[in-house]
Design a protein around this motif. Structure first.
Motif, PDB file in Angstrom:
ATOM      1  N   SER A   1      -6.416  -0.045  11.483  1.00 19.91           N
ATOM      2  CA  SER A   1      -6.600   1.342  11.057  1.00 19.91           C
ATOM      3  C   SER A   1      -5.353   2.131  11.398  1.00 19.91           C
ATOM      4  O   SER A   1      -4.476   1.670  12.138  1.00 19.91           O
ATOM      5  CB  SER A   1      -7.797   1.951  11.785  1.00 19.91           C
ATOM      6  OG  SER A   1      -7.484   2.121  13.167  1.00 19.91           O
ATOM      7  N   LYS A   2      -5.247   3.335  10.876  1.00 21.87           N
ATOM      8  CA  LYS A   2      -4.283   4.276  11.395  1.00 21.87           C
ATOM      9  C   LYS A   2      -4.797   4.774  12.748  1.00 21.87           C
ATOM     10  O   LYS A   2      -5.934   4.495  13.134  1.00 21.87           O
ATOM     11  CB  LYS A   2      -4.098   5.442  10.423  1.00 21.87           C
ATOM     12  CG  LYS A   2      -3.356   5.073   9.143  1.00 21.87           C
ATOM     13  CD  LYS A   2      -3.019   6.307   8.317  1.00 21.87           C
ATOM     14  CE  LYS A   2      -2.135   5.946   7.133  1.00 21.87           C
ATOM     15  NZ  LYS A   2      -1.737   7.154   6.346  1.00 21.87           N
TER      16      LYS A   2
ATOM     17  N   LYS B   1      -1.817  -5.126   6.848  1.00 17.19           N
ATOM     18  CA  LYS B   1      -2.347  -4.099   5.949  1.00 17.19           C
ATOM     19  C   LYS B   1      -3.016  -3.010   6.765  1.00 17.19           C
ATOM     20  O   LYS B   1      -3.703  -3.273   7.762  1.00 17.19           O
ATOM     21  CB  LYS B   1      -3.355  -4.731   4.983  1.00 17.19           C
ATOM     22  CG  LYS B   1      -3.818  -3.812   3.866  1.00 17.19           C
ATOM     23  CD  LYS B   1      -4.671  -4.562   2.859  1.00 17.19           C
ATOM     24  CE  LYS B   1      -5.036  -3.679   1.674  1.00 17.19           C
ATOM     25  NZ  LYS B   1      -5.854  -4.418   0.677  1.00 17.19           N
ATOM     26  N   ILE B   2      -2.810  -1.750   6.353  1.00 13.61           N
ATOM     27  CA  ILE B   2      -3.507  -0.618   6.949  1.00 13.61           C
ATOM     28  C   ILE B   2      -4.778  -0.365   6.149  1.00 13.61           C
ATOM     29  O   ILE B   2      -4.740  -0.241   4.921  1.00 13.61           O
ATOM     30  CB  ILE B   2      -2.632   0.651   6.950  1.00 13.61           C
ATOM     31  CG1 ILE B   2      -1.384   0.438   7.810  1.00 13.61           C
ATOM     32  CG2 ILE B   2      -3.419   1.855   7.443  1.00 13.61           C
ATOM     33  CD1 ILE B   2      -1.664   0.257   9.287  1.00 13.61           C
ATOM     34  N   MET B   3      -5.926  -0.287   6.852  1.00 17.21           N
ATOM     35  CA  MET B   3      -7.200  -0.074   6.170  1.00 17.21           C
ATOM     36  C   MET B   3      -8.143   0.689   7.089  1.00 17.21           C
ATOM     37  O   MET B   3      -8.367   0.255   8.225  1.00 17.21           O
ATOM     38  CB  MET B   3      -7.800  -1.421   5.779  1.00 17.21           C
ATOM     39  CG  MET B   3      -8.997  -1.328   4.830  1.00 17.21           C
ATOM     40  SD  MET B   3      -9.692  -2.948   4.373  1.00 17.21           S
ATOM     41  CE  MET B   3      -8.319  -3.727   3.547  1.00 17.21           C
ATOM     42  N   PRO B   4      -8.662   1.822   6.630  1.00 18.83           N
ATOM     43  CA  PRO B   4      -8.345   2.492   5.367  1.00 18.83           C
ATOM     44  C   PRO B   4      -6.997   3.203   5.461  1.00 18.83           C
ATOM     45  O   PRO B   4      -6.469   3.407   6.553  1.00 18.83           O
ATOM     46  CB  PRO B   4      -9.489   3.491   5.217  1.00 18.83           C
ATOM     47  CG  PRO B   4      -9.877   3.821   6.622  1.00 18.83           C
ATOM     48  CD  PRO B   4      -9.683   2.551   7.417  1.00 18.83           C
ATOM     49  N   GLU B   5      -6.470   3.587   4.312  1.00 25.70           N
ATOM     50  CA  GLU B   5      -5.151   4.213   4.285  1.00 25.70           C
ATOM     51  C   GLU B   5      -5.189   5.667   4.748  1.00 25.70           C
ATOM     52  O   GLU B   5      -4.175   6.217   5.147  1.00 25.70           O
ATOM     53  CB  GLU B   5      -4.566   4.126   2.876  1.00 25.70           C
ATOM     54  CG  GLU B   5      -4.262   2.684   2.445  1.00 25.70           C
ATOM     55  CD  GLU B   5      -3.594   2.620   1.098  1.00 25.70           C
ATOM     56  OE1 GLU B   5      -3.484   3.686   0.446  1.00 25.70           O
ATOM     57  OE2 GLU B   5      -3.184   1.511   0.689  1.00 25.70           O
ATOM     58  N   LYS B   6      -6.356   6.288   4.687  1.00 22.25           N
ATOM     59  CA  LYS B   6      -6.472   7.678   5.142  1.00 22.25           C
ATOM     60  C   LYS B   6      -6.675   7.718   6.656  1.00 22.25           C
ATOM     61  O   LYS B   6      -7.141   6.754   7.275  1.00 22.25           O
ATOM     62  CB  LYS B   6      -7.632   8.377   4.448  1.00 22.25           C
ATOM     63  CG  LYS B   6      -8.997   7.801   4.797  1.00 22.25           C
ATOM     64  CD  LYS B   6     -10.121   8.573   4.110  1.00 22.25           C
ATOM     65  CE  LYS B   6     -11.487   8.001   4.506  1.00 22.25           C
ATOM     66  NZ  LYS B   6     -12.598   8.750   3.863  1.00 22.25           N
ATOM     67  N   GLU B   7      -6.328   8.860   7.251  1.00 19.54           N
ATOM     68  CA  GLU B   7      -6.539   9.049   8.680  1.00 19.54           C
ATOM     69  C   GLU B   7      -8.012   9.349   8.942  1.00 19.54           C
ATOM     70  O   GLU B   7      -8.682   9.994   8.140  1.00 19.54           O
ATOM     71  CB  GLU B   7      -5.660  10.175   9.213  1.00 19.54           C
ATOM     72  CG  GLU B   7      -4.173   9.847   9.165  1.00 19.54           C
ATOM     73  CD  GLU B   7      -3.331  10.896   9.862  1.00 19.54           C
ATOM     74  OE1 GLU B   7      -3.875  11.983  10.163  1.00 19.54           O
ATOM     75  OE2 GLU B   7      -2.138  10.631  10.099  1.00 19.54           O
TER      76      GLU B   7
END
Length: 544
Positions: A33-34, A271-277
């Motif tokens: 995650s972010k 990979k970043i998942m999800p892309e939103k914060e």
């Protein structure tokens, strides 16, 4: 018949987080995650080393100490459509040292994640210092005391910081700091002015806010704040600042890297998942918390345990099942753990869910509710275990993890300095800088402080304001119809923001109404409410 053992609940702050993975491909990779925000700060991160064999799910905390907190433990499970996972497992707290502000929790999964999956986490948070913990308190008490700082007619101390002046009160400062108390005793008639031009106004304001409320209002990673805490003997604040000022340690970082990359399989992609914060929302007006209790075996094989909350019995737990014999030993084969909750509504509590586990085992089972109504008078929960219970064992500890929601406005749990709730009351009982005498009828009960009485009660504020500032101590008289101990409990609530007893709640309610103490009035209304519906209760008992 053996008497039931008793145990007292220990509330813990717990925050939930769901990590939603969508369309995870078969290719082994690192997924993360972010940074996840909590109370306005980016402090958490979750991720997955999605190896073909033994993938690693991890949870990381960074710089949480700057907020005066640390993670005690993390539970995880896979969301399957219900209110929570059917089973949750405690993650391993990796030993990476305590020289820095990093924490790492991991768990090896049985298989690689492919497709869609939602991981559910429950993060248990504790204070970064032993004297800073999750306490029940009237939030208005803290707001009102802090607001009283601006009442210039009561202020008798000034802190001058560059071009900013902060008024304060000797009684508050002396109650919280023996250093301040000693200085005021030397010159009792002076109006002290503390010049602190080498400090920033925000630092001194944060320092005073901790004195008045037991909580910081800004960052704890402030060397000047630690210096003030050391100078004036605020040991909890000193400890919190020391933790907050820790830098990210090189050895810690290397141990984290090593823990997350111990698998021989190379992961070439990420990979970043999800892309939103994302953010963990923690609504302080409706907090959730965890209460672990231990269920121990009593004499004659009885396994009943009564559990207390706020000095009242509200739950009872016990085992049922078929007793079998293995040689000379008797055991309950795959026992069912039962838990019944009552009186929770008197304290404004709603039960959201309950998990249980045998001590020494990391897996928690969600207990199934046996009532159709979530907020019934009597709630009953049960969980089937896979572990046999041998009756000759000295104890069979079971921990219960409750998720409650408080429905009582302004009266809930928060991280705070443990001594805050007692320092002011001790100062009153020891007559430290007291300026009010309290009578019930003609009997003097104790002495108190104008600043606290006036901050906490608009009625007392008005009456004491009419008397004005005099050399002699002011007098507040309660009617002789009130019991002396009830008046003491009322005053204790004004000072501590917490009700220590539910006895004589009708008299307390009259006092709360008479003197405009809103939170106490709401607490007493729940305690006095005749919520017992006989038909509903008997329906629960006979399980209709």
């Amino acid at each position: 018949m053996a008497s039931a053992s008793e145990t007292i609940s220990t509330p813990k702050m717990i925050v939930p987080y769901e990590w939603i993975l969508a369309n995870v491909e078969e290719e082994p990779m690192t997924i993360a995650s972010k940074m996840i925000s909590f109370r306005g700060q980016k402090v958490f991160r979750v991720g997955l080393k999605n190896h073909a064999i033994s993938p690693i799910l991890f949870f990381m905390a960074a710089d949480l100490g700057k907020m005066g907190m640390k993670v005690e433990d993390v539970l995880w499970g896979i969301q399957d459509g219900g209110l929570g996972p059917a089973k949750m497992t405690r993650m391993t707290n990796e030993i990476i040292g305590d020289e820095g502000n990093l924490q790492l929790f991991t768990i090896n999964l049985a298989k690689k994640v492919i497709g869609n999956c939602t991981f559910s986490f429950r993060i248990c948070i504790e204070g970064a210092d032993p004297g800073y913990s999750y306490q029940l308190c009237d939030r208005l008490a803290k707001d009102q005391l802090w607001a009283a700082k601006e009442e210039l007619n009561l202020a008798d101390v000034d802190f001058v910081v560059k071009d900013t002046t902060f008024p304060a009160h000797k009684a508050i400062l002396a109650a919280r700091s023996e250093v301040f108390a000693s200085e005021f005793e030397k010159k009792p008639l002076d109006f002290p002015r503390f010049r602190m031009d080498d400090m920033e106004p925000s630092t001194v304001e944060n320092f005073l806010h901790f004195i008045y409320t037991g909580e910081p209002m800004g960052t704890l990673a402030d060397e000047d704040l630690q210096e003030l805490a050391d100078r004036y003997g605020l040991t909890t604040l000193t400890g919190l600042c020391k933790v907050a000022l820790m830098k990210n340690d090189v050895m810690q970082m290397e141990k984290v890297r090593k823990s997350l990359n111990s698998n021989a399989e190379e992961l070439s992609s990420s990979k970043i998942m999800p892309e939103k914060e994302t953010e963990i929302f923690f609504d302080r007006t409706t907090p959730t918390f965890r209460c672990p209790w231990l269920l121990k075996k009593c004499e004659q094989g009885q396994t009943t345990c009564v559990m207390q909350y706020q000095n009242e019995d509200i739950c009872v737990a016990y085992y049922t099942g078929v007793v079998k014999r293995n040689g000379n030993y008797y055991y309950i084969w795959k026992p069912v753990i039962h838990l019944s909750c009552a009186k929770h509504r008197r304290f404004g509590l709603k039960v959201e869910d309950i998990y249980c586990c045998h001590q020494g085992y990391n897996q928690l089972l969600q207990m199934e509710p046996k009532n159709s109504r979530k907020n019934a008078e009597l709630l009953h929960f049960a969980a089937q275990t896979d572990l046999d219970l041998y009756l000759d064992q000295v104890s069979n500890p079971v921990s219960f993890y409750f998720k409650f929601i408080s429905t009582m406005g302004n009266y809930y749990y928060e991280m705070t300095d443990d001594s805050w709730s007692t320092d002011f009351w001790v100062a009153a009982t020891n007559q430290k800088l007291t300026d009010v005498e309290i009578f019930v009828g003609t009997v003097k009960v104790m002495e108190a402080h104008q600043v606290i009485l006036r901050a906490r009660s608009p009625v007392l504020n008005e009456s004491l304001n009419k008397i004005g500032n005099t050399a002699a101590k002011s007098i507040v008289t309660f009617g002789a119809k009130f019991d002396v101990e009830v008046v003491k409990h009322f005053l204790n609530f004004l000072y501590t923001g917490c009700l220590k007893t539910s006895d004589r709640s009708k008299q307390l309610s009259k006092l709360a109404t008479m003197y405009g103490v809103e939170t106490l009035k709401n607490v007493c209304q729940l305690l006095n409410a005749n919520s017992l519906d006989v038909e509903e209760l008997t329906n629960c008992l006979i399980q209709l």
